[in-house]
Design a protein around this motif. Structure first.
Motif, PDB file in Angstrom:
ATOM      1  N   ARG A   1       8.014  46.587  35.682  1.00  0.00           N
ATOM      2  CA  ARG A   1       6.994  45.451  35.537  1.00  0.00           C
ATOM      3  C   ARG A   1       7.305  45.102  34.159  1.00  0.00           C
ATOM      4  O   ARG A   1       7.726  45.992  33.296  1.00  0.00           O
ATOM      5  CB  ARG A   1       5.888  45.802  35.988  1.00  0.00           C
ATOM      6  CG  ARG A   1       5.237  46.995  34.974  1.00  0.00           C
ATOM      7  CD  ARG A   1       3.629  47.305  35.722  1.00  0.00           C
ATOM      8  NE  ARG A   1       3.345  48.708  35.329  1.00  0.00           N
ATOM      9  CZ  ARG A   1       3.253  49.854  35.915  1.00  0.00           C
ATOM     10  NH1 ARG A   1       4.290  49.832  36.850  1.00  0.00           N
ATOM     11  NH2 ARG A   1       3.108  51.037  35.053  1.00  0.00           N
ATOM     12  N   PRO A   2       6.782  44.094  33.791  1.00  0.00           N
ATOM     13  CA  PRO A   2       7.109  43.530  32.341  1.00  0.00           C
ATOM     14  C   PRO A   2       6.528  44.573  31.319  1.00  0.00           C
ATOM     15  O   PRO A   2       5.217  45.116  31.522  1.00  0.00           O
ATOM     16  CB  PRO A   2       6.113  42.155  32.335  1.00  0.00           C
ATOM     17  CG  PRO A   2       6.335  41.578  33.769  1.00  0.00           C
ATOM     18  CD  PRO A   2       6.291  42.833  34.447  1.00  0.00           C
ATOM     19  N   VAL A   3       7.134  44.892  30.334  1.00  0.00           N
ATOM     20  CA  VAL A   3       6.800  45.744  29.367  1.00  0.00           C
ATOM     21  C   VAL A   3       5.675  44.975  28.338  1.00  0.00           C
ATOM     22  O   VAL A   3       6.068  44.062  27.815  1.00  0.00           O
ATOM     23  CB  VAL A   3       7.845  46.366  28.669  1.00  0.00           C
ATOM     24  CG1 VAL A   3       7.386  47.208  27.349  1.00  0.00           C
ATOM     25  CG2 VAL A   3       8.774  47.207  29.458  1.00  0.00           C
ATOM     26  N   PRO A   4       4.568  45.684  28.219  1.00  0.00           N
ATOM     27  CA  PRO A   4       3.673  45.011  26.926  1.00  0.00           C
ATOM     28  C   PRO A   4       4.156  45.342  25.401  1.00  0.00           C
ATOM     29  O   PRO A   4       4.732  46.384  25.232  1.00  0.00           O
ATOM     30  CB  PRO A   4       2.289  45.916  27.185  1.00  0.00           C
ATOM     31  CG  PRO A   4       2.593  47.185  28.083  1.00  0.00           C
ATOM     32  CD  PRO A   4       3.860  46.756  28.707  1.00  0.00           C
ATOM     33  N   LEU A   5       4.202  44.318  24.908  1.00  0.00           N
ATOM     34  CA  LEU A   5       4.671  44.153  23.492  1.00  0.00           C
ATOM     35  C   LEU A   5       3.417  44.013  22.491  1.00  0.00           C
ATOM     36  O   LEU A   5       2.467  43.516  22.897  1.00  0.00           O
ATOM     37  CB  LEU A   5       5.790  42.962  23.147  1.00  0.00           C
ATOM     38  CG  LEU A   5       6.888  42.983  24.129  1.00  0.00           C
ATOM     39  CD1 LEU A   5       7.555  41.750  23.718  1.00  0.00           C
ATOM     40  CD2 LEU A   5       7.718  44.288  23.823  1.00  0.00           C
ATOM     41  N   GLY A   6       3.654  44.608  21.120  1.00  0.00           N
ATOM     42  CA  GLY A   6       2.680  44.260  20.233  1.00  0.00           C
ATOM     43  C   GLY A   6       2.958  43.068  19.323  1.00  0.00           C
ATOM     44  O   GLY A   6       3.772  42.216  20.022  1.00  0.00           O
ATOM     45  N   LEU A   7       2.305  42.963  18.295  1.00  0.00           N
ATOM     46  CA  LEU A   7       2.816  41.688  17.590  1.00  0.00           C
ATOM     47  C   LEU A   7       4.118  41.693  16.994  1.00  0.00           C
ATOM     48  O   LEU A   7       4.881  40.790  17.362  1.00  0.00           O
ATOM     49  CB  LEU A   7       1.746  41.780  16.155  1.00  0.00           C
ATOM     50  CG  LEU A   7       1.971  40.874  15.208  1.00  0.00           C
ATOM     51  CD1 LEU A   7       1.377  39.403  15.710  1.00  0.00           C
ATOM     52  CD2 LEU A   7       1.451  41.200  13.759  1.00  0.00           C
TER      53      LEU A   7
ATOM     54  N   HIS B   1      11.477  38.924  34.632  1.00  0.00           N
ATOM     55  CA  HIS B   1      10.399  38.890  33.578  1.00  0.00           C
ATOM     56  C   HIS B   1      10.268  40.507  32.982  1.00  0.00           C
ATOM     57  O   HIS B   1       9.961  41.166  33.820  1.00  0.00           O
ATOM     58  CB  HIS B   1       9.033  38.468  34.319  1.00  0.00           C
ATOM     59  CG  HIS B   1       7.867  38.523  33.525  1.00  0.00           C
ATOM     60  ND1 HIS B   1       6.671  38.332  34.166  1.00  0.00           N
ATOM     61  CD2 HIS B   1       7.888  38.168  32.092  1.00  0.00           C
ATOM     62  CE1 HIS B   1       5.908  38.230  32.814  1.00  0.00           C
ATOM     63  NE2 HIS B   1       6.580  38.328  31.754  1.00  0.00           N
ATOM     64  N   VAL B   2      10.662  40.582  31.858  1.00  0.00           N
ATOM     65  CA  VAL B   2      10.865  41.792  31.381  1.00  0.00           C
ATOM     66  C   VAL B   2       9.833  42.180  30.425  1.00  0.00           C
ATOM     67  O   VAL B   2       9.570  43.525  30.165  1.00  0.00           O
ATOM     68  CB  VAL B   2      12.398  42.004  30.771  1.00  0.00           C
ATOM     69  CG1 VAL B   2      13.281  41.797  31.848  1.00  0.00           C
ATOM     70  CG2 VAL B   2      12.485  41.126  29.557  1.00  0.00           C
ATOM     71  N   TRP B   3       9.252  41.342  29.560  1.00  0.00           N
ATOM     72  CA  TRP B   3       8.292  41.664  28.577  1.00  0.00           C
ATOM     73  C   TRP B   3       7.139  40.624  28.369  1.00  0.00           C
ATOM     74  O   TRP B   3       7.260  39.440  29.024  1.00  0.00           O
ATOM     75  CB  TRP B   3       8.921  41.565  27.177  1.00  0.00           C
ATOM     76  CG  TRP B   3      10.011  42.363  26.859  1.00  0.00           C
ATOM     77  CD1 TRP B   3      10.454  43.586  27.544  1.00  0.00           C
ATOM     78  CD2 TRP B   3      10.883  42.200  25.588  1.00  0.00           C
ATOM     79  NE1 TRP B   3      11.637  44.146  26.947  1.00  0.00           N
ATOM     80  CE2 TRP B   3      12.039  43.276  25.776  1.00  0.00           C
ATOM     81  CE3 TRP B   3      11.041  41.230  24.785  1.00  0.00           C
ATOM     82  CZ2 TRP B   3      12.941  43.372  24.921  1.00  0.00           C
ATOM     83  CZ3 TRP B   3      11.902  41.694  23.740  1.00  0.00           C
ATOM     84  CH2 TRP B   3      12.822  42.497  23.815  1.00  0.00           C
ATOM     85  N   HIS B   4       5.909  41.141  28.182  1.00  0.00           N
ATOM     86  CA  HIS B   4       4.781  40.366  28.027  1.00  0.00           C
ATOM     87  C   HIS B   4       3.921  40.630  26.765  1.00  0.00           C
ATOM     88  O   HIS B   4       3.808  42.020  26.499  1.00  0.00           O
ATOM     89  CB  HIS B   4       3.781  40.657  29.479  1.00  0.00           C
ATOM     90  CG  HIS B   4       2.414  39.795  29.146  1.00  0.00           C
ATOM     91  ND1 HIS B   4       2.437  38.593  29.704  1.00  0.00           N
ATOM     92  CD2 HIS B   4       1.210  40.102  28.640  1.00  0.00           C
ATOM     93  CE1 HIS B   4       1.303  38.079  29.418  1.00  0.00           C
ATOM     94  NE2 HIS B   4       0.411  39.271  29.010  1.00  0.00           N
TER      95      HIS B   4
END
Length: 165
Positions: free
Chosen positions: A159-165, A73-76
């Protein structure tokens, strides 16, 4: 405080041996015209499904890929924006990394079934072509080139990297 109704989805960052990424072309009809968005394969998590069960189902349906192991799991991404997803106040996308040899994507869904999900094409993209793109189509996430370059150059995040729009 009002509750927010978000659509939970899973997506696969599928990279081949040359670091090309497989993207789906979504043509989304809107009253003001069609919006075209290139996004990672995947889709909604159905009631009772785990994220990885949903991911396996979506990949089988859309691109014909079967997973042998649980991908990282890489991005959220959480987007709260009315109108972003029909019938919802926004979306939650969880992205998983899949490294595989190049293949010609063809899932279990027919062309008509893909079209019903607004998918009009599957295409491999070079990361540089995403960075250099200046057309009217959008990417999801909008800044896909940045997180993708970081994932390729730095490897798996802790941990999963938080992404924007």
């Amino acid at each position: 405080m009002s509750l927010v109704n978000l659509r939970h989805a899973v997506r696969a960052i599928i990279l081949d041996q040359d670091d090309r990424i497989l993207l789906c072309r979504f043509a989304i009809p809107k009253p003001e015209g069609t919006t075209v968005v290139w996004a990672a394969p995947g889709g909604g998590v159905e009631s009772g499904e785990t994220l990885l069960t949903a991911l396996r189902r979506e990949l089988r349906e859309e691109v014909g890929l079967t997973l042998d192991a649980d991908p990282p799991h890489v991005w959220h991404q959480e987007v709260v924006a009315p109108g972003h997803a029909a019938g919802y106040d926004g979306v939650i996308n969880d992205y998983f990394l899949i490294r595989t040899a190049f293949f010609n994507p063809r899932g279990a869904l027919s062309d008509d079934e893909l079209a019903a999900e607004n998918i009009t094409r599957l295409e491999w993209w070079w990361p540089q072509d995403i960075t250099d793109y200046h057309g009217t189509d959008l990417f999801s996430p909008r800044d896909l080139a940045g997180p993708l370059a970081a994932l390729i150059s730095s490897g798996l995040p802790d941990r999963p990297v938080p992404l924007g729009l």
